[in-house]
Each structure stands twice: as C-alpha cells, then as structure tokens.
Design a protein around this motif. Sequence first.
Motif, PDB file in Angstrom:
ATOM      1  N   VAL A 110       0.838  -1.205   0.000  1.00 28.73           N
ATOM      2  CA  VAL A 110       0.000   0.000   0.000  1.00 28.73           C
ATOM      3  C   VAL A 110       0.868   1.247   0.000  1.00 28.73           C
ATOM      4  O   VAL A 110       0.629   2.202  -0.759  1.00 28.73           O
ATOM      5  CB  VAL A 110      -0.956  -0.028   1.214  1.00 28.73           C
ATOM      6  CG1 VAL A 110      -1.647   1.331   1.390  1.00 28.73           C
ATOM      7  CG2 VAL A 110      -1.998  -1.128   1.047  1.00 28.73           C
ATOM      8  N   GLN A 111       1.877   1.265   0.821  1.00 28.41           N
ATOM      9  CA  GLN A 111       2.755   2.436   0.894  1.00 28.41           C
ATOM     10  C   GLN A 111       3.558   2.608  -0.397  1.00 28.41           C
ATOM     11  O   GLN A 111       3.821   3.730  -0.822  1.00 28.41           O
ATOM     12  CB  GLN A 111       3.678   2.303   2.098  1.00 28.41           C
ATOM     13  CG  GLN A 111       2.928   2.420   3.423  1.00 28.41           C
ATOM     14  CD  GLN A 111       3.750   1.977   4.611  1.00 28.41           C
ATOM     15  OE1 GLN A 111       4.808   1.356   4.458  1.00 28.41           O
ATOM     16  NE2 GLN A 111       3.254   2.269   5.811  1.00 28.41           N
ATOM     17  N   ALA A 112       3.933   1.484  -1.022  1.00 29.43           N
ATOM     18  CA  ALA A 112       4.662   1.565  -2.292  1.00 29.43           C
ATOM     19  C   ALA A 112       3.814   2.201  -3.383  1.00 29.43           C
ATOM     20  O   ALA A 112       4.349   2.794  -4.329  1.00 29.43           O
ATOM     21  CB  ALA A 112       5.119   0.171  -2.725  1.00 29.43           C
ATOM     22  N   ALA A 113       2.495   2.090  -3.258  1.00 29.50           N
ATOM     23  CA  ALA A 113       1.588   2.709  -4.220  1.00 29.50           C
ATOM     24  C   ALA A 113       1.315   4.171  -3.887  1.00 29.50           C
ATOM     25  O   ALA A 113       0.508   4.830  -4.558  1.00 29.50           O
ATOM     26  CB  ALA A 113       0.270   1.930  -4.265  1.00 29.50           C
ATOM     27  N   GLY A 114       1.976   4.697  -2.861  1.00 27.91           N
ATOM     28  CA  GLY A 114       1.804   6.088  -2.483  1.00 27.91           C
ATOM     29  C   GLY A 114       0.556   6.355  -1.669  1.00 27.91           C
ATOM     30  O   GLY A 114       0.101   7.498  -1.580  1.00 27.91           O
ATOM     31  N   LEU A 115       0.013   5.298  -1.032  1.00 25.30           N
ATOM     32  CA  LEU A 115      -1.226   5.416  -0.263  1.00 25.30           C
ATOM     33  C   LEU A 115      -0.951   5.299   1.228  1.00 25.30           C
ATOM     34  O   LEU A 115       0.114   4.854   1.641  1.00 25.30           O
ATOM     35  CB  LEU A 115      -2.217   4.336  -0.718  1.00 25.30           C
ATOM     36  CG  LEU A 115      -2.578   4.388  -2.209  1.00 25.30           C
ATOM     37  CD1 LEU A 115      -3.303   3.124  -2.629  1.00 25.30           C
ATOM     38  CD2 LEU A 115      -3.416   5.635  -2.508  1.00 25.30           C
ATOM     39  N   ARG A 116      -1.928   5.657   2.032  1.00 26.14           N
ATOM     40  CA  ARG A 116      -1.745   5.719   3.477  1.00 26.14           C
ATOM     41  C   ARG A 116      -2.134   4.424   4.167  1.00 26.14           C
ATOM     42  O   ARG A 116      -3.102   3.756   3.781  1.00 26.14           O
ATOM     43  CB  ARG A 116      -2.578   6.861   4.075  1.00 26.14           C
ATOM     44  CG  ARG A 116      -2.147   8.248   3.680  1.00 26.14           C
ATOM     45  CD  ARG A 116      -3.007   9.296   4.362  1.00 26.14           C
ATOM     46  NE  ARG A 116      -2.893   9.250   5.828  1.00 26.14           N
ATOM     47  CZ  ARG A 116      -3.609  10.015   6.652  1.00 26.14           C
ATOM     48  NH1 ARG A 116      -4.493  10.864   6.160  1.00 26.14           N
ATOM     49  NH2 ARG A 116      -3.442   9.931   7.956  1.00 26.14           N
ATOM     50  N   CYS A 117      -1.379   4.091   5.227  1.00 24.86           N
ATOM     51  CA  CYS A 117      -1.760   3.046   6.185  1.00 24.86           C
ATOM     52  C   CYS A 117      -2.021   3.741   7.518  1.00 24.86           C
ATOM     53  O   CYS A 117      -1.138   4.433   8.044  1.00 24.86           O
ATOM     54  CB  CYS A 117      -0.658   2.016   6.342  1.00 24.86           C
ATOM     55  SG  CYS A 117      -0.301   1.060   4.861  1.00 24.86           S
ATOM     56  N   ILE A 118      -3.217   3.565   8.056  1.00 25.88           N
ATOM     57  CA  ILE A 118      -3.615   4.266   9.275  1.00 25.88           C
ATOM     58  C   ILE A 118      -3.837   3.248  10.388  1.00 25.88           C
ATOM     59  O   ILE A 118      -4.690   2.366  10.267  1.00 25.88           O
ATOM     60  CB  ILE A 118      -4.904   5.082   9.038  1.00 25.88           C
ATOM     61  CG1 ILE A 118      -4.651   6.141   7.959  1.00 25.88           C
ATOM     62  CG2 ILE A 118      -5.378   5.717  10.342  1.00 25.88           C
ATOM     63  CD1 ILE A 118      -5.882   6.938   7.580  1.00 25.88           C
ATOM     64  N   PRO A 119      -3.076   3.324  11.488  1.00 22.72           N
ATOM     65  CA  PRO A 119      -3.245   2.355  12.572  1.00 22.72           C
ATOM     66  C   PRO A 119      -4.478   2.650  13.413  1.00 22.72           C
ATOM     67  O   PRO A 119      -4.779   3.805  13.721  1.00 22.72           O
ATOM     68  CB  PRO A 119      -1.967   2.527  13.395  1.00 22.72           C
ATOM     69  CG  PRO A 119      -1.567   3.953  13.164  1.00 22.72           C
ATOM     70  CD  PRO A 119      -1.979   4.279  11.754  1.00 22.72           C
ATOM     71  N   VAL A 120      -5.178   1.580  13.770  1.00 26.07           N
ATOM     72  CA  VAL A 120      -6.291   1.665  14.720  1.00 26.07           C
ATOM     73  C   VAL A 120      -5.910   0.744  15.870  1.00 26.07           C
ATOM     74  O   VAL A 120      -6.207  -0.449  15.850  1.00 26.07           O
ATOM     75  CB  VAL A 120      -7.629   1.255  14.077  1.00 26.07           C
ATOM     76  CG1 VAL A 120      -8.774   1.428  15.069  1.00 26.07           C
ATOM     77  CG2 VAL A 120      -7.888   2.083  12.813  1.00 26.07           C
ATOM     78  N   PRO A 121      -5.200   1.254  16.868  1.00 31.23           N
ATOM     79  CA  PRO A 121      -4.568   0.387  17.872  1.00 31.23           C
ATOM     80  C   PRO A 121      -5.572  -0.256  18.817  1.00 31.23           C
ATOM     81  O   PRO A 121      -6.719   0.189  18.958  1.00 31.23           O
ATOM     82  CB  PRO A 121      -3.637   1.346  18.614  1.00 31.23           C
ATOM     83  CG  PRO A 121      -4.258   2.687  18.436  1.00 31.23           C
ATOM     84  CD  PRO A 121      -4.893   2.663  17.081  1.00 31.23           C
ATOM     85  N   GLY A 122      -5.080  -1.297  19.478  1.00 30.96           N
ATOM     86  CA  GLY A 122      -5.938  -2.017  20.420  1.00 30.96           C
ATOM     87  C   GLY A 122      -5.197  -3.182  21.042  1.00 30.96           C
ATOM     88  O   GLY A 122      -4.026  -3.072  21.393  1.00 30.96           O
ATOM     89  N   ALA A 123      -5.888  -4.311  21.152  1.00 36.70           N
ATOM     90  CA  ALA A 123      -5.363  -5.464  21.875  1.00 36.70           C
ATOM     91  C   ALA A 123      -4.097  -6.018  21.226  1.00 36.70           C
ATOM     92  O   ALA A 123      -3.953  -6.027  20.007  1.00 36.70           O
ATOM     93  CB  ALA A 123      -6.430  -6.555  21.952  1.00 36.70           C
ATOM     94  N   SER A 124      -3.178  -6.505  22.066  1.00 36.64           N
ATOM     95  CA  SER A 124      -1.958  -7.158  21.618  1.00 36.64           C
ATOM     96  C   SER A 124      -1.429  -7.994  22.776  1.00 36.64           C
ATOM     97  O   SER A 124      -1.338  -7.496  23.906  1.00 36.64           O
ATOM     98  CB  SER A 124      -0.903  -6.130  21.204  1.00 36.64           C
ATOM     99  OG  SER A 124       0.365  -6.731  21.065  1.00 36.64           O
TER     100      SER A 124
END
Length: 291
Positions: A110-124
Amino acid sequence: MHRLAAEQHYPAQALYVVATPIGNRADITLRALHVLALVDAVACEDTRHTAQLLRSYGLQRPLLAVHEHNEASAAHEVVQRLLAGQRVAYASDAGTPGISDPGARLCVAVQAAGLRCIPVPGASSVTALLSVAGLTDGAVTLAGFLPPKGQARAQALQRWLALPTAVLLLEAPHRIVRLADELHPLGARQVTVGRELTKQFEEIATLPCAELGNWLAARPERLRGEFALVLHAPVTPGGQAAPELDAEARRVLALLLQELPAARAARLAAAITGAPRDALYAAAHAPAPPG
C-alpha cells in the motif's frame, strides 16, 4: 460513544490496520468498531473467523482473504480498491496486525503505491504481557515466534539469549515444553509467562527459567492455549544488570566450549572465574564476530 470515534477524520484511499481482540471480545475499541462499520471492505487473514467476529458486533462487511498463499494477488486487489477511492480495513485473526502477525507485507504494498496506512490500535498479547511483567528499565527486544525447528531455531535462540535486554517471545502450545527445555539452562534468570491472555482461563506467572518446565507440568491444561513470555534481562545476585565479561572469563569459556556443551562450559567457567553463569551462557550462544 460512536460520536467520539466519529470526531476523527477517516480519509478515503487508505488502509486501516485494525487491532482485534486476542481473546475477550469485549476488548474491541470504539474506534475499531466505527472503522469496521465505515470501510468498504475488510481484508483479513481468515474470512470465516473475521465474519464471525463482525457478526458478534452486529456488523457485516465484504471480506477479502489476504494470507501467505495469495499475498501478492490479494495485495494488488486491495491497492486497486484504494486507488478507486475505497477505504479498506485489515484485521489479522487476533491482536495487532504486523506485530508478530500478518499484515506487514500488505502495508508495504500500500505504501509503495503512495497510499496511506492508518493504525487503529488495540489489543496485543505483546503489550498485554509487558504491562504486568514488572520490567523497570524499559529495554525490551521483540523476538516474536522462533522458527519451529532445526538450525534456524537454534540460531535465533542463540541470538536472543546473547542480548542484555529483556526479550519478548511468543510460542505455540505444541512447542512450549521444548522452549521450557531450551530456557532451563538459564537457571535463576526470571521469565514471565502468560497463557491464554484475556481469555477465561488466563494465567500469568513470573518464575526462574529453571522452573518453567515444572510449572507447565503441574497442571495438564497448561499445555493448551497460546503463550507469550518475557525473558527478563540477566542480572547479577546484587540485582544489577549483568556486566560485560572480562577477557579472562571469555578466554576460559572459549577453551571449555571446544570440549563441552554451552550449559556445562558456562557452569564451569563461572566456577573458575567467578563471572555470572547467565552472562557466560549468553556469551556461549552469541554469534561469532566477523572474521
């Protein structure tokens, strides 16, 4: 409550990387629910699992399978959807994608295509166990899952044990006894083990590495479920971080390693030089310096 989540801006043409519960389904965030209801599709590791998860929250979205066997083609489809103006979420089977879970390669595409990755944090499971492990110096190395077997596993374990920091490990139930055997030579070095985190029969215990095998064997059910472990940083009897080994200790250790396994060599080198056994054992497993 959804009004609070809606105050955030949610642009189109973005991949939303959504953390999902690792056990207790109440551990979903309001923002995650808002995003999962908003997106045009949900890319996921297992469509059956994610469909069931969404239904438990009263949601139904188109699902796209993204797993190791179709990674390239699936990532291409996600990118094409984003370029067309859609919003897409990605969820692994449990926990936070990209943290010892699938999702990193999709983000790269996705990033290589110049688009955004948006984190929605939570359980881990990683942060859940670290929050109760009682680490005071804050230095932690995330090792995640070791290779399942063979030389690759031995080399990875050697690399992590040689570090002066705490180490976060993840392990499957059918390999947890083997890991306990591998950690046994560390003796009094502390390990915090978390089993079935956030689930009904969750257990968390801190104990010496030499006792981990006995702890597992004490109750048959302890051999079931997923495991997270924090191997605490090596310490001396005085409670300080293990010092660097001096030249004499390393010389004696090197001589002993020519004839003995690492555990015996470290024990004898400790008796001869007075250096800490844990530090000697870690040094015995450290990669050889480049020639």
